[in-house]
Design a protein around this motif. Structure first.
Motif, short mmCIF file in Angstrom:
data_model
loop_
_atom_site.label_atom_id
_atom_site.label_comp_id
_atom_site.label_asym_id
_atom_site.label_seq_id
_atom_site.Cartn_x
_atom_site.Cartn_y
_atom_site.Cartn_z
N THR A 88 0.83 -1.21 0.00
CA THR A 88 0.00 0.00 0.00
C THR A 88 0.86 1.25 0.00
O THR A 88 0.56 2.23 -0.70
CB THR A 88 -0.94 0.00 1.22
OG1 THR A 88 -1.78 -1.16 1.17
CG2 THR A 88 -1.82 1.25 1.23
N GLU A 96 2.20 1.79 -3.48
CA GLU A 96 1.16 2.29 -4.38
C GLU A 96 0.90 3.77 -4.16
O GLU A 96 0.82 4.55 -5.11
CB GLU A 96 -0.14 1.49 -4.17
CG GLU A 96 -0.05 0.05 -4.66
CD GLU A 96 -1.22 -0.79 -4.18
OE1 GLU A 96 -2.22 -0.20 -3.71
OE2 GLU A 96 -1.15 -2.04 -4.28
N LYS A 97 0.79 4.18 -2.89
CA LYS A 97 0.52 5.59 -2.59
C LYS A 97 1.69 6.48 -3.01
O LYS A 97 1.48 7.59 -3.51
CB LYS A 97 0.22 5.76 -1.10
CG LYS A 97 -1.14 5.21 -0.69
CD LYS A 97 -1.46 5.55 0.77
CE LYS A 97 -2.87 5.11 1.13
NZ LYS A 97 -3.20 5.44 2.54
N TRP A 98 2.90 6.00 -2.80
CA TRP A 98 4.07 6.78 -3.19
C TRP A 98 4.09 6.97 -4.70
O TRP A 98 4.37 8.07 -5.20
CB TRP A 98 5.34 6.09 -2.72
CG TRP A 98 6.59 6.86 -3.00
CD1 TRP A 98 7.20 7.78 -2.19
CD2 TRP A 98 7.41 6.79 -4.18
NE1 TRP A 98 8.32 8.30 -2.79
CE2 TRP A 98 8.48 7.72 -4.01
CE3 TRP A 98 7.34 6.05 -5.35
CZ2 TRP A 98 9.45 7.90 -4.98
CZ3 TRP A 98 8.32 6.23 -6.32
CH2 TRP A 98 9.36 7.14 -6.13
N GLU A 134 1.55 6.85 -6.77
CA GLU A 134 0.44 7.71 -7.20
C GLU A 134 0.86 9.16 -7.26
O GLU A 134 0.44 9.91 -8.14
CB GLU A 134 -0.74 7.55 -6.23
CG GLU A 134 -1.48 6.24 -6.36
CD GLU A 134 -2.43 6.00 -5.19
OE1 GLU A 134 -3.06 4.93 -5.16
OE2 GLU A 134 -2.53 6.87 -4.31
N SER A 137 -6.27 4.86 -9.77
CA SER A 137 -6.49 5.54 -8.49
C SER A 137 -6.99 6.97 -8.69
O SER A 137 -6.42 7.72 -9.49
CB SER A 137 -5.21 5.57 -7.67
OG SER A 137 -5.35 6.39 -6.53
N ARG A 182 -6.50 9.24 -6.68
CA ARG A 182 -5.50 10.10 -6.03
C ARG A 182 -4.30 10.39 -6.93
O ARG A 182 -3.40 11.14 -6.54
CB ARG A 182 -5.01 9.46 -4.73
CG ARG A 182 -6.07 9.33 -3.65
CD ARG A 182 -5.48 8.74 -2.37
NE ARG A 182 -4.98 7.38 -2.63
CZ ARG A 182 -5.71 6.29 -2.51
NH1 ARG A 182 -6.98 6.38 -2.16
NH2 ARG A 182 -5.18 5.11 -2.75
N GLN A 191 -1.95 16.59 -1.10
CA GLN A 191 -1.37 15.47 -0.36
C GLN A 191 0.11 15.73 -0.12
O GLN A 191 0.79 16.31 -0.97
CB GLN A 191 -1.55 14.17 -1.14
CG GLN A 191 -3.02 13.80 -1.34
CD GLN A 191 -3.20 12.62 -2.27
OE1 GLN A 191 -3.12 11.47 -1.85
NE2 GLN A 191 -3.45 12.89 -3.53
N TRP A 240 1.03 9.59 4.61
CA TRP A 240 0.46 10.59 3.71
C TRP A 240 -0.67 11.34 4.39
O TRP A 240 -1.59 10.74 4.93
CB TRP A 240 -0.04 9.92 2.43
CG TRP A 240 1.06 9.49 1.53
CD1 TRP A 240 1.59 8.24 1.41
CD2 TRP A 240 1.82 10.32 0.65
NE1 TRP A 240 2.62 8.23 0.51
CE2 TRP A 240 2.78 9.50 0.01
CE3 TRP A 240 1.78 11.69 0.32
CZ2 TRP A 240 3.69 10.00 -0.92
CZ3 TRP A 240 2.69 12.17 -0.61
CH2 TRP A 240 3.62 11.34 -1.22
N GLU A 248 -3.75 13.91 3.71
CA GLU A 248 -4.60 14.28 2.58
C GLU A 248 -5.60 15.35 3.01
O GLU A 248 -6.25 15.23 4.06
CB GLU A 248 -5.33 13.06 2.03
CG GLU A 248 -6.18 13.38 0.81
CD GLU A 248 -6.78 12.14 0.17
OE1 GLU A 248 -7.70 12.30 -0.67
OE2 GLU A 248 -6.34 11.02 0.50
#
Length: 506
Positions: free
Chosen positions: A228, A231-233, A235, A262, A264, A455, A462, A464
């Protein structure tokens, strides 16, 4: 008296009814081997066989006995009594430290069952000695040899040595170059605290050169927290960072697809995202290229394919269609960019016709985007990357003859605001390139449905910030020309600000 009470409590047995039979307690195994023997009898399990098959023994309970005397992780001064053969080397270990690893504990108990005539008595003596905490009373045991076979290619001798060192030190130093191997070693040895330290270290060490390996490790060892984080990094950093480096080639298609889907995902605009994705495809097909090519080289490569069918209709491109379906091609509105797409013969003709038709109908209806309904998945998206050196940062955008400025302002060291405002093409300082070769709408009002999101990364997590989905009529004068401002309080930098909007039917 207090120590005596604790000792009795630790060895206390559970009684059931009028019999003296053992039952499973809620607490951890107390070290009462007589009770353990009775449990085996109650279950018709041979105690000798339990030692031969450690999976049927409460390894974790025995571990707790040993760990009670290892809280300070003092390095034993005595001679090693266990030899572990692994990775072509011999590692000398001590029994108390060895039992911190469930894997090594099982191997030791199996060796104990095979190497002694009475493994029950040997284990009982060993446990009692450690419960008393008296080194002198511990029975002299000959060196036992255990063997561990490792097939994981991530495990190196250096990394495995670091994992074993963790048995003796409370805070073993982990080299960033070895963290993948230490993670794999901790997984094999079942050292959960070391494993989680590696996960935290990897989450804080995400960069273009590590994102692929860390993500695949998270998938391999089913560490959702790590996958996860990757993935967020990505994005946030796919377009502004990874998309400018050769490391883009390494991004797995499955991860790329997740990121593209995503809501985001950060991008400066839709065409910028398309260029990044075209570059990724180019690098997949040109393995010998070791530097990032200019965009014109990428375009020339795709133009070289046969004109009979588009690239995505050919064998080389059909497997990539799901990636490009994630793009919002209607968000590419400049005529120059649309012509570029047509000339490289990358997209099926039906895709381009649909995009052109949508633009035509929107222009014919004063900008109304009849073809767009869902703000979260279909909105036009633009972004600002607000870096530390900025006090203000803005970009001008033009959509169907309407002109907007997206802007970020730094008020103090931790306070920011982001908003968008409508501007006239005749305003002082307005870039003429935005309207010289495009339409200009004379409508005094434009209905806009929008959302602003920001973000930033703070201490590995993270943060947001976002507005609600807001529908507002934008005029040329205040206050109607300006959107609601997204106010941000954070110590994180940079800040990834995204502006998403559609023009509903008005």
């Amino acid at each position: 008296m207090k120590m005596l009470h604790l000792h009795r409590a630790r060895l206390e047995r559970r009684m059931v009814g009028s019999t003296n039979r053992w039952r499973f307690p809620r607490e951890a195994f107390s070290g009462d081997l007589l009770g353990l023997s009775q449990m085996c009898k109650a279950l018709n399990v041979d105690f000798e066989e339990v030692l031969k098959n450690p999976d049927r023994l409460c390894i974790s309970q025995i571990q707790k006995i040993f760990s009670g005397n290892l809280k300070n992780k003092t390095i034993p001064s005595g001679e090693a009594d266990v030899i572990l053969t692994c990775l072509g080397s011999k590692w000398q270990l001590h029994q108390p430290q060895l039992f911190q690893s469930e894997t090594l504990a099982k191997l030791f108990l199996m060796a104990l069952a095979q190497g002694t005539t009475s493994p029950t008595k040997e284990l009982e003596r060993l446990l009692r000695a450690h419960l008393r905490g008296n080194v002198k009373e511990r029975p002299p045991i000959k060196k036992m040899i255990i063997s561990l076979k490792i097939n994981d290619p991530l495990v190196t001798k250096v990394a495995f040595a670091t994992a074993l060192k963790n048995l003796y030190l409370s805070e073993v130093e982990i080299n960033s170059n070895d963290v993948l191997g230490v993670l794999a070693s901790a997984h094999i040895l079942q050292l959960s605290s070391l494993f989680q330290r590696c996960v935290a270290m990897m989450m804080n060490g995400l960069m273009p050169s590590t994102i692929k390996d860390f993500y695949l490790a998270g998938c391999k060892y089913k560490e959702e927290q790590l996958t996860t984080a990757c993935e967020k990094w990505l994005e946030m950093n796919l377009v502004p960072l990874v998309g400018t480096q050769i490391h883009l080639r390494k991004i797995p298609q499955e991860l790329l697809h997740k990121v593209l889907r995503s809501p985001r995902l950060f991008t400066f605009n839709e065409f910028h995202l398309l260029k990044t994705l075209l570059l990724w495809v180019f690098l997949q097909l040109n393995h010998k290229i070791q530097t990032v090519p200019v965009h014109e080289t990428v375009l020339a490569f795709f133009k070289s394919f046969p004109k009979k069918h588009s690239f995505l209709d050919q064998d080389a491109g059909q497997g990539l269609v799901p990636l490009f379906l994630c793009l919002r091609l209607h968000g590419i509105i400049k005529g120059k960019n649309l012509e570029e797409l047509r000339h490289i013969n990358f997209f099926p003709e039906t895709w381009l016709i649909r995009v052109t038709a949508n633009h035509y109908h929107a222009l014919e209806n004063g900008g109304d985007m009849v073809h767009v309904k869902d703000l979260a998945t279909q909105a036009m998206r633009f972004g600002l990357l607000f870096n530390q050196e900025y006090t203000t940062h803005s970009e001008m955008i033009a959509v169907y003859g309407f002109f907007f400025e997206i802007k970020g302002i730094k008020h103090d060291t931790t306070s920011y605001s982001f908003y968008m405002q409508r501007v006239k093409h005749t305003d002082l300082g307005f870039p003429s390139l935005l309207y010289e070769h495009g339409p200009v709408s004379l409508r005094t009002e434009r209905l806009v449905k929008y959302e602003i999101r920001a973000q930033t990364l703070v201490d590995g997590k993270w943060q947001e910030f976002r507005t609600n989905q807001i529908t507002q009529k934008f005029g040329f004068v205040k206050p109607s020309c300006k959107s609601h401002a997204l106010k941000v309080q954070t110590v994180g930098i940079p800040i990834y600000a995204s502006f998403s909007f559609i023009f509903p039917t008005s």
